[in-house]
Write a protein that holds these residues in place. Structure first.
Motif, mmCIF file in Angstrom:
data_model
loop_
_atom_site.group_PDB
_atom_site.id
_atom_site.type_symbol
_atom_site.label_atom_id
_atom_site.label_comp_id
_atom_site.label_asym_id
_atom_site.label_seq_id
_atom_site.Cartn_x
_atom_site.Cartn_y
_atom_site.Cartn_z
ATOM 1 N N TRP A 305 0.838 -1.198 0.000
ATOM 2 C CA TRP A 305 0.000 0.000 0.000
ATOM 3 C C TRP A 305 0.872 1.247 0.000
ATOM 4 O O TRP A 305 0.637 2.183 -0.773
ATOM 5 C CB TRP A 305 -0.923 0.000 1.208
ATOM 6 C CG TRP A 305 -1.668 1.290 1.387
ATOM 7 C CD1 TRP A 305 -1.342 2.336 2.213
ATOM 8 C CD2 TRP A 305 -2.861 1.694 0.707
ATOM 9 N NE1 TRP A 305 -2.252 3.355 2.105
ATOM 10 C CE2 TRP A 305 -3.193 2.985 1.185
ATOM 11 C CE3 TRP A 305 -3.684 1.092 -0.246
ATOM 12 C CZ2 TRP A 305 -4.322 3.676 0.731
ATOM 13 C CZ3 TRP A 305 -4.803 1.781 -0.690
ATOM 14 C CH2 TRP A 305 -5.105 3.052 -0.209
ATOM 15 N N ALA A 308 2.291 1.776 -3.365
ATOM 16 C CA ALA A 308 1.286 2.222 -4.333
ATOM 17 C C ALA A 308 0.957 3.704 -4.156
ATOM 18 O O ALA A 308 0.853 4.450 -5.136
ATOM 19 C CB ALA A 308 0.017 1.379 -4.188
ATOM 20 N N ALA A 312 1.742 6.753 -6.771
ATOM 21 C CA ALA A 312 0.705 7.661 -7.245
ATOM 22 C C ALA A 312 1.098 9.116 -7.015
ATOM 23 O O ALA A 312 0.873 9.981 -7.878
ATOM 24 C CB ALA A 312 -0.618 7.356 -6.539
ATOM 25 N N LEU A 327 -7.330 4.972 -4.563
ATOM 26 C CA LEU A 327 -6.838 3.598 -4.452
ATOM 27 C C LEU A 327 -7.651 2.861 -3.398
ATOM 28 O O LEU A 327 -8.039 3.431 -2.375
ATOM 29 C CB LEU A 327 -5.354 3.597 -4.080
ATOM 30 C CG LEU A 327 -4.426 4.248 -5.118
ATOM 31 C CD1 LEU A 327 -2.976 4.197 -4.640
ATOM 32 C CD2 LEU A 327 -4.561 3.584 -6.477
ATOM 33 N N ARG A 329 -8.642 -0.997 -1.221
ATOM 34 C CA ARG A 329 -8.099 -2.185 -0.564
ATOM 35 C C ARG A 329 -9.215 -3.201 -0.369
ATOM 36 O O ARG A 329 -10.359 -2.842 -0.086
ATOM 37 C CB ARG A 329 -7.505 -1.796 0.796
ATOM 38 C CG ARG A 329 -6.765 -2.908 1.512
ATOM 39 C CD ARG A 329 -6.348 -2.463 2.915
ATOM 40 N NE ARG A 329 -7.479 -2.411 3.832
ATOM 41 C CZ ARG A 329 -7.387 -2.009 5.099
ATOM 42 N NH1 ARG A 329 -6.232 -1.589 5.586
ATOM 43 N NH2 ARG A 329 -8.459 -2.000 5.875
ATOM 44 N N ILE A 493 -5.365 2.990 -11.613
ATOM 45 C CA ILE A 493 -6.017 1.991 -10.755
ATOM 46 C C ILE A 493 -5.839 0.598 -11.346
ATOM 47 O O ILE A 493 -5.496 -0.359 -10.639
ATOM 48 C CB ILE A 493 -7.509 2.329 -10.583
ATOM 49 C CG1 ILE A 493 -7.677 3.573 -9.706
ATOM 50 C CG2 ILE A 493 -8.267 1.147 -9.968
ATOM 51 C CD1 ILE A 493 -9.096 4.119 -9.694
ATOM 52 N N THR A 496 -2.381 -0.619 -10.791
ATOM 53 C CA THR A 496 -1.940 -0.721 -9.399
ATOM 54 C C THR A 496 -2.658 -1.812 -8.621
ATOM 55 O O THR A 496 -2.031 -2.590 -7.903
ATOM 56 C CB THR A 496 -2.141 0.636 -8.690
ATOM 57 O OG1 THR A 496 -1.444 1.647 -9.408
ATOM 58 C CG2 THR A 496 -1.631 0.573 -7.256
ATOM 59 N N GLU A 497 -3.989 -1.868 -8.750
ATOM 60 C CA GLU A 497 -4.772 -2.791 -7.921
ATOM 61 C C GLU A 497 -4.746 -4.198 -8.521
ATOM 62 O O GLU A 497 -4.940 -4.365 -9.725
ATOM 63 C CB GLU A 497 -6.209 -2.281 -7.783
ATOM 64 C CG GLU A 497 -6.294 -0.984 -7.002
ATOM 65 C CD GLU A 497 -7.708 -0.446 -6.842
ATOM 66 O OE1 GLU A 497 -7.858 0.626 -6.234
ATOM 67 O OE2 GLU A 497 -8.661 -1.102 -7.342
ATOM 68 N N GLY A 538 -11.722 2.542 0.104
ATOM 69 C CA GLY A 538 -10.789 3.293 -0.728
ATOM 70 C C GLY A 538 -10.539 4.660 -0.142
ATOM 71 O O GLY A 538 -11.274 5.135 0.730
#
Length: 575
Positions: A305, A308, A312, A327, A329, A493, A496-497, A538
């Protein structure tokens, strides 16, 4: 973050709003050039797997608009004192309907019976022994935001300009079985919307299609979300409407002979569902559950996290057009016993002031539940409202502490920037389809039981009812759940996710004849039998964000779920 730095980014942000070319982004739910075919499904739930009839989006085949249904009507019966008598009345009405069918080859008919006592819709849904599919939608109990009223005699909206009676105000709706449902493995498009609206009418406003749409139609569907498709909407076979001082039990029959689904087929299937309806409804205990949580894991972990968020921030500080990205989770909780999603949702209602509660579960699927404060839009005829919600703080332990936190949120440059991005983006999108847009209040605090946010309300008047789809496709995803500009944020997104958001942060709500309402599917969870639950949250990343602070915000947002769990090693493992 220094105030000067936030102001500089704010000027860059506002410059984008002022420059139409800079603000252009792809925010439609699907491409208009898509050549997808839709399936409209009629129920057959007695087999282990549903059978359905396939229909192109414009009728039996071809590219022309759907032919209108032969009839769309609501039939009301005298009020009765109990749910069991309501079931008897509806069963008798179904038999009479089958004996004296209307002379139409297609149609949708709602049969409804008022009940002279208030029963909570969520209690009724809990009593139905997990009949699927099922749905639930509760309006917000918000001061200054009166609930919509209905005419119990005919099921119509109160359009006579007179003050509605208190007992006629709709509070929440629960439904089981599907008279007709809409699902596709292609993104929700204008043609899907027109096909769905074929079954709705301004003359029968309580015939509604309840459902949800994926956050990102371009993302690959993971296994846990597979049964939902790219969208899932259902018109319930059996529906329970909770009013402020009374209730309504209703059934809905839909048929179309051109799909080899006759009125007789529809009535037989509805009778099979009615046979399973329980009239014994007990009050659910809305208290903190003491369910044992065996494990709790996050995707991403705290380490990833941080990486990330910092990545960003680097992108935001670079020459990229990106100003904000949201972002998210996914937190997997494993419990010692299965979580009952309806009982869980009932516990969440304690936190439900100024929030929508919802539940959606297709057949053979997990249950998507949530307690979201965020409205995407509410349309009544041509009038439309939307909201901007951004910036998060915890509530204070005392009145003075709560006020101090409120003042800190109102004066925070970082949160003001994040909030302004959301509000101005929504305003511009509304202006594209409305003659004028009013923003009032422009910025104030909305307080929830655990958190408080910056808030603005936006109102406008659509030029045409067909603009409803344009509003839905342009408002979603908003900068509150995606970022700004939308396309740059969506791409980051996706890069990243590593989990599928599914319907999390997507539109959740209902379409009606002259009225529709959608919330944003945040503060939500996917409950899976034998697998615990996935809890989603988020947070917005802008210049001035801090990875650890944003992680703490995630924890705060999911606390309404985690308070229902107790992390403890079972006794047999302790030794």
């Amino acid at each position: 973050m220094a105030a000067g730095s936030a102001a500089a980014v704010g000027r860059r942000c506002l410059a984008c709003f002022m420059d139409p070319e800079s603000a252009k982004c792809s925010s439609t739910i699907s491409s208009s050039s898509s050549s997808s075919r839709q399936t409209i499904h009629f129920p057959n739930h007695r087999n282990s797997h549903q059978r359905f009839c396939s229909l192109s989006m414009n009728g039996c085949q071809g590219d022309h608009p759907h032919l209108p249904l032969g009839t769309v009507e609501t039939r009301s019966f005298p009020a009765v004192p109990s749910p069991s008598l309501a079931v008897e009345t509806l069963s008798s009405a179904l038999s009479q309907l089958k004996a004296n069918p209307p002379a139409y080859t297609s149609g949708i008919i709602r049969l409804q019976v008022p009940i002279q006592q208030k029963i909570e819709a969520i209690d009724w849904l809990y009593a139905q022994n997990k009949l699927l599919p099922r749905c639930y939608f509760s309006d917000r109990a918000q001061t200054g935001n009166p609930k919509r009223s209905i005419d119990c005699a005919n099921g119509n909206g109160n359009g006579n300009g007179q003050s509605p009676k208190k007992h006629n105000k709709l509070v929440s709706v629960a439904g089981v079985g599907s008279a007709v449902f809409f699902q596709d493995l292609h993104p929700f498009s204008y043609r899907h919307w027109k096909s769905l609206k074929r079954f709705l009418s301004t003359d029968c406003p309580l015939i509604r299609a309840y459902g949800a749409i994926r956050f990102d139609a371009r993302a690959t569907i993971s296994s846990e979300w597979e049964a939902f498709g790219y969208f899932y909407f259902m018109v319930p076979q059996v529906e329970f409407d909770e009013l402020e001082d009374s209730s309504i039990l209703a059934t809905t029959i839909a048929w179309d002979n051109s799909l080899s689904w006759t009125l007789g087929n529809a009535i037989d299937e509805l009778k099979a569902t009615m046979y399973q309806i329980s009239s014994i409804v007990l009050k659910l205990q809305k208290q903190v559950c003491s369910m044992l949580m065996l494990s709790n894991s996050h995707i991403p972990s705290k380490k990833y996290w941080d990486l990330a968020v910092n990545r960003a921030l680097q992108k935001i500080r670079s020459d990229s057009a990106l100003i904000k990205v949201v972002l998210a989770r996914s937190s997997r909780v494993i419990t010692a016993t299965d979580i009952d999603p309806i009982a869980w949702l009932a516990c969440l209602q304690v936190e439900g002031k100024n929030a929508y509660q919802f539940c959606l579960q297709p057949p053979d699927a997990p249950t998507f539940i949530g307690n979201t404060p965020e409205q995407l839009f509410h349309r009544t005829w041509l009038d439309i409202n939307s909201e901007a919600l951004a910036g998060t703080r915890a509530r204070g332990k005392s009145l003075s502490e709560d006020l101090q936190i409120e003042l800190d949120l109102l004066s925070s440059p970082k949160d003001h920037l994040e909030f302004t991005i959301v509000r101005e983006s929504i305003r511009k999108k509304l202006e594209n389809v409305c003659n004028s847009v009013v923003v009032e209040p422009k910025k104030e605090i909305r307080k929830l039981p655990r958190v408080q946010h910056l808030y603005a309300k936006l109102s406008g008047r659509l030029r045409s009812e067909d603009d409803e789809f344009e509003i839905l496709s342009s408002l979603h995803p908003s900068p509150a759940v995606c970022g700004f500009p939308t396309e740059e944020a969506r791409v980051l997104i996706a890069e990243t996710e590593v989990f599928d958001r599914g319907m999390y942060a997507g539109p959740v709500g209902w379409f009606g004849g002259g009225e529709s309402e959608f919330a944003v599917g945040i503060r939500s969870a996917l409950v899976e039998k034998g697998l615990g639950a996935l809890i989603y949250a988020g947070t917005g990343v802008v210049e001035g964000s801090n990875a650890s602070s944003e992680w703490d915000e995630l924890e705060l947002k999911i606390s309404q779920f985690t308070k229902l769990l107790k992390l403890e090693v079972p006794l047999e493992i302790k030794n």
